[in-house]
Each structure stands twice: as C-alpha cells, then as structure tokens.
Motif scaffolding. Structure first.
Motif, PDB file in Angstrom:
ATOM      1  N   LEU B 151      51.927 -40.180 -57.516  1.00 11.00           N
ATOM      2  CA  LEU B 151      51.196 -39.128 -56.808  1.00 11.00           C
ATOM      3  C   LEU B 151      50.751 -38.040 -57.776  1.00 11.00           C
ATOM      4  O   LEU B 151      49.642 -37.518 -57.679  1.00 11.00           O
ATOM      5  N   PHE B 155      47.192 -39.529 -58.894  1.00 10.73           N
ATOM      6  CA  PHE B 155      46.384 -38.924 -57.832  1.00 10.73           C
ATOM      7  C   PHE B 155      46.192 -37.436 -58.054  1.00 10.73           C
ATOM      8  O   PHE B 155      45.517 -36.769 -57.274  1.00 10.73           O
ATOM      9  N   GLY B 156      46.823 -36.897 -59.086  1.00 10.29           N
ATOM     10  CA  GLY B 156      46.590 -35.502 -59.440  1.00 10.29           C
ATOM     11  C   GLY B 156      47.128 -34.490 -58.443  1.00 10.29           C
ATOM     12  O   GLY B 156      46.614 -33.385 -58.349  1.00 10.29           O
ATOM     13  N   MET B 157      48.156 -34.863 -57.693  1.00 12.01           N
ATOM     14  CA  MET B 157      48.721 -33.886 -56.757  1.00 12.01           C
ATOM     15  C   MET B 157      49.541 -32.858 -57.514  1.00 12.01           C
ATOM     16  O   MET B 157      50.093 -33.138 -58.579  1.00 12.01           O
ATOM     17  N   GLN B 158      49.652 -31.654 -56.938  1.00 10.50           N
ATOM     18  CA  GLN B 158      50.519 -30.650 -57.559  1.00 10.50           C
ATOM     19  C   GLN B 158      51.956 -31.145 -57.471  1.00 10.50           C
ATOM     20  O   GLN B 158      52.386 -31.574 -56.392  1.00 10.50           O
ATOM     21  N   ILE B 161      54.029 -29.949 -54.496  1.00  3.62           N
ATOM     22  CA  ILE B 161      53.695 -30.495 -53.180  1.00  3.62           C
ATOM     23  C   ILE B 161      54.210 -31.936 -53.068  1.00  3.62           C
ATOM     24  O   ILE B 161      54.852 -32.320 -52.088  1.00  3.62           O
TER      25      ILE B 161
END
Lengths: 335, 378
Positions: B151, B155-158, B161
């Motif tokens: 993730l 997917f570059g999520m923080q 989060i």
C-alpha cells in the motif's frame, strides 16, 4: 500535459468523468450508499423504516460531530489521531466531576468543551510553530489523553446524575411514530454550522487554500499560521462535544471508550469524498460518510451471524478502497 | 522527566574541530538514553538494594535484571523493525495489531482444549506440530507487513493511513481468529518461547540476539543501511541516484511485520494465551518511544538499531519501576505520551536551527538534517 479545463489538442472535450471529478468521490459515495441501503431493504424485513434510518444518526451522533471537525483538519492537509482519546477523556472528566466531586452539569459541560479546545490548541501550536508532522503530535496527544483517563480512574464510572439521564432518555417525537434524541439535534447543528463555516466564511476558504497549497496561501497573504492552529482548536472542540454527546449516549466515563474512533472518523471523512492530500472536500460529504457507516453497522446487526468486528474490518477496507480511488483520480488528473 | 534540553555546547576550539564532535555529544542521543537508564537503575537500587542480585535456581538465572531483560524482549524486536521503517521517513502503528494476530494464529492452531492425562496433570496437546504453528504465525505476520508495504510503496498511500487501517482492522481480524474469546494455550513446549531458558539465560534473549544479528548484518555489512537512510533523507534524490526506493520501502514494512509477529509469539507464550482485544494493545506507542529514545529521528535518516534496543530496555525498566512503586501501569501512558511530545519538539527543525544559530561555525558540518526532504505525501 493538459492544463485544467483547457481544450484538448484533438478538439474533443474532456470526458464528463474528468470534468466533474471534484464531485466524483462524493457521487461514488452516494451511489454506494444507495446500493447498500437498497440491498439492506431488499434482504431484511423492517430495514426500510424511517426509525431505522433515524437510528443511523442516533447511534452515530458523536461520530458525525467528531468527523465534522476532522473534515476541516483533513481539508487543511493535516490529520488528527487524538479524537478518540479526547472523547474518552471528556467522558471521564465529566463522569468524575459530576459523580465524585458534585459539580453541576451546567458547569461541567462548558468546562470539558474548553478543555477539548485547549487540547486542540496546544497540539495546533506545536504543529505550526515547531513544524512537527501532525500525525506525530496528535499520536502523542492520543496516548497522553488516554493516560490522563487512567490517572482519573482505571475503572468505568457510571453516571447517575439526573440531568445526564434525563437528556439521555429524552426523545423528540417526529411524525410516523418515530423519534430522535438530543444528540441528533446537536450533531445536525454542528454540521450546519460547519457547512456555513466551510463555504461562506473567510476562515473556511482559507482552510481550502492551505490544503491546496500552503505556500501559495502564504504568498497570497492569508493568515496561514492562525488558521491552521484554529483548525486543530476547532477539532479539539468538536471532539470534546462528541465526548459530551457520547456521555449522554453511554452514561458512563471510561478510559477505553471510543477506542479506535480515530480510524472511524478518518474513514467517514474520506468516504465522504474529502481528499487525504487536502484542499478538497465537503462537510455534506461527511454526512454521507456517517450514513454509510450507519448502514454498514445496521446491516451487520440485522444479519445477526456476523460479529461486530466486521464493522471495523468493513470500514477499514472501505477507507482503503477510497484511498486507492483517490490515488487513481489524482493520477488521471495528471495525465 | 527524561529529555532535558540539549546542554549548551562547549565554545569551539580555535583550531579546526574534528568533524562530528558536536554530534558525538549532543546529536548521538545514546548519551541521553544511557543517562536515563542509569537514573532509573539508581532509583531502583535506592529503593531495592537487591535490584542487581542474580541468583541461580535450577540452573537458571533469576533476578530483577533478568526479569526486565526477558520482559523487554518483544519490545526490543519490534523496536528494531520499526527503526528501519522510521529511518525511511515512515511509520508503522499497526505493530500492536500484528502482535495480536500472530498470537491468535498460533493459539488457534495449537488448539484450546485442556486434556488431562490420568490425574498426573495435563497432557501436551497440539493440533499442528510446533514448527508449523510458528511458521504459520510468522507467515501471516509477514503477509500483513507486506500488505502495508504494498500500500505504501506501490500505491503511494501515506504510511500513517495505511498502517492506521491495519491498526483498526487487524484487531478485528485477531478477534475473528479467536472468535472473540481468549484462547488459552495448553501446550508446554510452546511456553518455552517466552518463558524458557537456554544455558541459564532466558530463551527470548536468544531470539532478540538472532534478530539483531540478522538486521545489523544486513544493514551495516551491506549497503542496505545506507540506502534506507538515503530514502529517509531524500526519497527523490535517492531514487535518482539509483536506489531502488520502492523495493526497499516495501521490504522494511515486511520486516517490521515479521518482527511484530515474532514478538507476538513471545507475548502469547509468556501469558500462555491469545487475547485478540488486549494483546499488544498500545505496543505501537512503546515501540515508537523506544525508537526515538534510541536516537533515531522521526523525520527519518540516520538510524540506531542498538539505540532502539536500549530504548526498549528503558521503557521496560520504567514500567517495572512503576509497578514496584505501586502505581497503576496505565498511568505511564501520560509520561510516555509526554516524552514523545518533548522528543519530537526537540528533534524539530526549529530547535535544530536554534542549536545551529548558537554555534554557527558548525552549520556546514552537520549532514544529518536536510530540510528538503518532502514529507506527508508518501
């Protein structure tokens, strides 16, 4: 790269999907909500009643309030992980002051609201003036507030004060034999106020500007520092109010109350179409986020076989899906 | 109580000072960690003269120190995994949930029935052999770590989060595995992981040593450690210089998940049960605290693995001290939360700038701070 709104070289207009992408996440939420609500109505007898719908609000009034504050924080490009523990702290302080120290609720409620606002203010100041990342400050704030709960008492404190139990039991009758609680009114008032604040005041527009690009906002001469600190203060106030509502709802103070609420609040906001990167989002969207949360909760209750843990899992997965969706939109925008 | 503001530096000597002298005293925060630990130990010695006493019973070492070491083992392991994550300018707040999941998987696979064998006591029951159980629990933990890694890196999520999602849902998963109940483990060999002794020393310490050896070898004897620090200081620049930032970021979260899984085995073995609700609760705070006490900055970059182990030891000593003082252990949360606050303020650019302006001649010699490192969006 195609500039925003500029016609394409091949002369075709940008697709509707790309032109209206500001509203697209919200449209997805509303669509998904309708589908799930429809599915519930189809699957379960009695799901399609007004009271069940109103129960979404009755059972999630505190979530609606804290998510409203969180909406502002996320639009400004920040995050606040302390909301759940501030709610717990509010219930704890209210319970101990009312039950053990004989304070009047008329004094306790303003006091805890002020406490929440000051807590948010302190975190906002640290974030703004020491340039520490919001998630670290609010994570520390989350642990600190939980710790304070345990300093007061490790056990749950039941509230037997007549004012609290009266408010808790009071039902406002509505047509068709239905009713709502005071909590629902409070939640709707907060949301309406937040809607006005976000869309019709300078403060609200400044929040969007900061979330869009903090540097630009600064160069435009907007009061960035003050607004950012105020956003966290407002969120602290909202959490405390959510805590008061939660106290009415549970009639007790406990350090384990609202455990994991920060995930629910963030999920509600993001599901409501607010971008985690900041600068875009709607208070009205958060309302749909709350409705979605209520629907999932109620579906699981109606099903009966699924344990309540599935609510957490579903809401987490939904948050995940919306985060990925947002990345997708962001990517589509760039190309 | 602990982090005193950095002492004013000695006036710079007239000749060119050796580089890194200031960092050696102030920047390398092991000094504060050691000072804190010493203070705690002195306090314990003052209140309990037998604090250092170690006796040998049944060929095992016994004593307060041994007990503290044994109990801090899970935290030490998690702190090492988290150190790598934080060094890449990330965070993982899902470690507590993974601890619960790992324990739940192990307990569920061993099975929860008590089988009496003829009045002599209980019999060792297990549905799967122990290696299978351990492999499964660690495999599941690794999977959850990889889930975080995918993730965040692909997917570059923080990170906050992505791991918050696992923090919330992970407990739900653990509850599903245990069916919402506390599963008691009735299999004596499994107790050895957390309570056993090898050569008179608690077995868990051997696990800590093994994990430490592997991670230290991988990060300090290869270029991997340098790459991790490079990603933490400036991900864009590190990618442009050919560091495979995505793969490495993915790997550190996977390793962190695995470490949490190992810790979960030790915890569940220690209490001989798995509790989806409370196992590893608030472990993320202790782990983050251990890492920052060990001198690794939350903003990423340089990391100190052994510092984190030291940090874990401080936290366990503090907890034991507070137990001994008769205060409810939950109250330590206030102290811990406050320490994270203060340390993160002390590590902020503003305070660093103040230190720098106090000694302007040193500015060029401090490579550790790079204000250009972008944050938030990763």
């Amino acid at each position: 790269m195609n500039r925003e709104g500029a016609p394409r070289i091949d002369g075709r207009p940008r697709s509707i999907l790309l032109r209206n992408q500001r509203f697209l996440p919200l449209a997805v939420t509303i669509g998904l909500f309708l589908v799930m609500y429809g599915a519930g109505a189809y699957l379960f007898e009695g799901f399609l009643s007004l009271q069940v719908f109103l129960n979404f609000f009755i059972d999630n009034a505190f979530l609606a309030i804290t998510a409203t504050g969180m909406t502002f924080v996320i639009i400004s490009g920040g995050i606040d992980l302390s909301v759940g523990s501030v709610i717990a702290l509010t219930t704890m302080v209210s319970a101990t002051l009312v039950e053990h120290h004989g304070f009047s609720p008329a004094l306790v409620i303003p006091l805890v609201l002020a406490m929440g606002a000051v807590y948010g203010l302190a975190m906002g100041l640290v974030i703004q003036y020491f340039k520490v990342q919001p998630f670290i400050v609010t994570l520390a704030g989350m642990f600190f507030a939980r710790g304070l709960c345990y300093v007061i008492s490790i056990d749950s404190i039941t509230i037997e004060n007549s004012f609290y139990s009266d408010v808790s039991a009071f039902r406002i009758p509505l047509p068709f034999d239905t009713s709502i609680t005071v909590n629902v009114i409070l939640a709707l008032v907060v949301m309406a106020a937040a809607f006005y604040l976000a869309h019709y005041t300078r403060f609200g527009r400044t929040i969007y500007a900061i979330g869009g690009n903090e540097q630009s906002a600064m160069l435009m001469g907007l009061p960035v520092a003050r607004t950012k600190v105020l956003v966290y203060t407002f969120n602290g106030l909202c959490s405390a109010l959510a805590g008061v509502v939660f106290t009415f709802y549970m009639l007790s103070g406990y350090g384990l109350h609202a455990q994991g609420m920060e995930l629910d609040a963030i999920a509600t906001v993001v599901i409501g179409g607010t971008l985690l990167t900041g600068g875009s989002g709607y208070v009205a969207g958060t309302l749909f986020g709350v409705l979605m949360y209520g629907t999932i909760q109620t579906l699981i209750t109606f099903d009966g076989d699924l344990s309540s843990w599935w609510t957490k899992i579903f809401i987490g997965l939904l948050l995940l899906a919306f985060c990925l969706l947002q990345r997708l939109f962001a990517r589509a925008k760039r190309t | 109580m602990m982090p005193v503001p950095p002492t004013p530096e000695p006036p710079p000597p007239p000749v060119a000072p050796p580089p890194g002298l200031v960092r050696g005293i102030v920047g390398r925060d092991h000094f504060w960690a050691l000072a804190t630990l010493s203070l705690l130990i002195i306090y314990n010695l003052a209140t309990n003269p037998h604090f250092f006493a170690i006796s040998i019973q049944d060929g095992h070492l016994y004593g307060s120190i041994i007990d503290i070491l044994n109990r801090s083992a899970p935290l030490m392991i998690i702190a090492m995994g988290l150190t790598l994550v934080i060094a890449t300018h990330g965070i993982d707040i899902s470690v507590g949930a993974v601890v619960a999941i790992s324990g739940a998987v192990a307990a569920a696979m061993i099975g929860g029935e008590l089988v009496m064998s003829g009045g002599t006591g209980m019999e060792d029951v297990t549905r799967f052999s122990m290696p299978v159980v351990i492999a499964a629990a660690l495999g599941v933990s690794l999977l959850f770590g990889m889930w975080n890694g995918v993730l965040i890196s692909y997917f570059g999520m923080q990170p906050i989060i992505a791991t918050l999602i696992l923090l919330g849902t992970g407990r739900g998963v653990a509850q599903l595995i245990t069916n919402g109940q506390i599963i008691t483990i009735y299999y004596a060999p499994y107790y050895g992981i957390g309570n056993g002794f090898l050569l008179g020393i608690p077995f868990s310490l051997f696990i800590v040593a093994a994990v430490a050896a592997v991670i230290v070898l991988l990060t300090r004897k290869t270029a991997l450690g340098l790459f991790i620090e490079a990603i933490g200081i400036n991900p864009v620049a590190s990618r442009l210089t050919g560091v495979r930032a995505r793969t490495i970021t993915f790997a550190v979260y996977a390793v962190c998940g695995l470490c949490a899984g190992i810790a979960g085995l030790i915890v569940s073995s220690n209490v001989k049960s798995a509790d989806g609700n409370n196992a590893g609760l608030l472990f993320e705070l202790d782990a983050i605290l251990a890492v920052v006490l060990g001198g690794t900055a939350l903003t990423g970059g340089r990391f100190f693995l052994l510092g984190s182990v030291l940090g874990a030891l401080i936290i366990q000593t503090l907890t034991t001290t507070i137990y001994a003082a008769g205060v409810a252990p939950e109250v330590t949360l206030v102290v811990k939360g406050l320490v994270v606050f203060i340390v993160s303020i002390l590590q902020s650019d503003k305070i660093k700038a103040m230190i720098h302006s106090a000694a302007p001649a040193r500015r060029s010699q401090n490579p550790g701070t790079n204000p250009g490192a972008p944050g938030g969006t990763r």
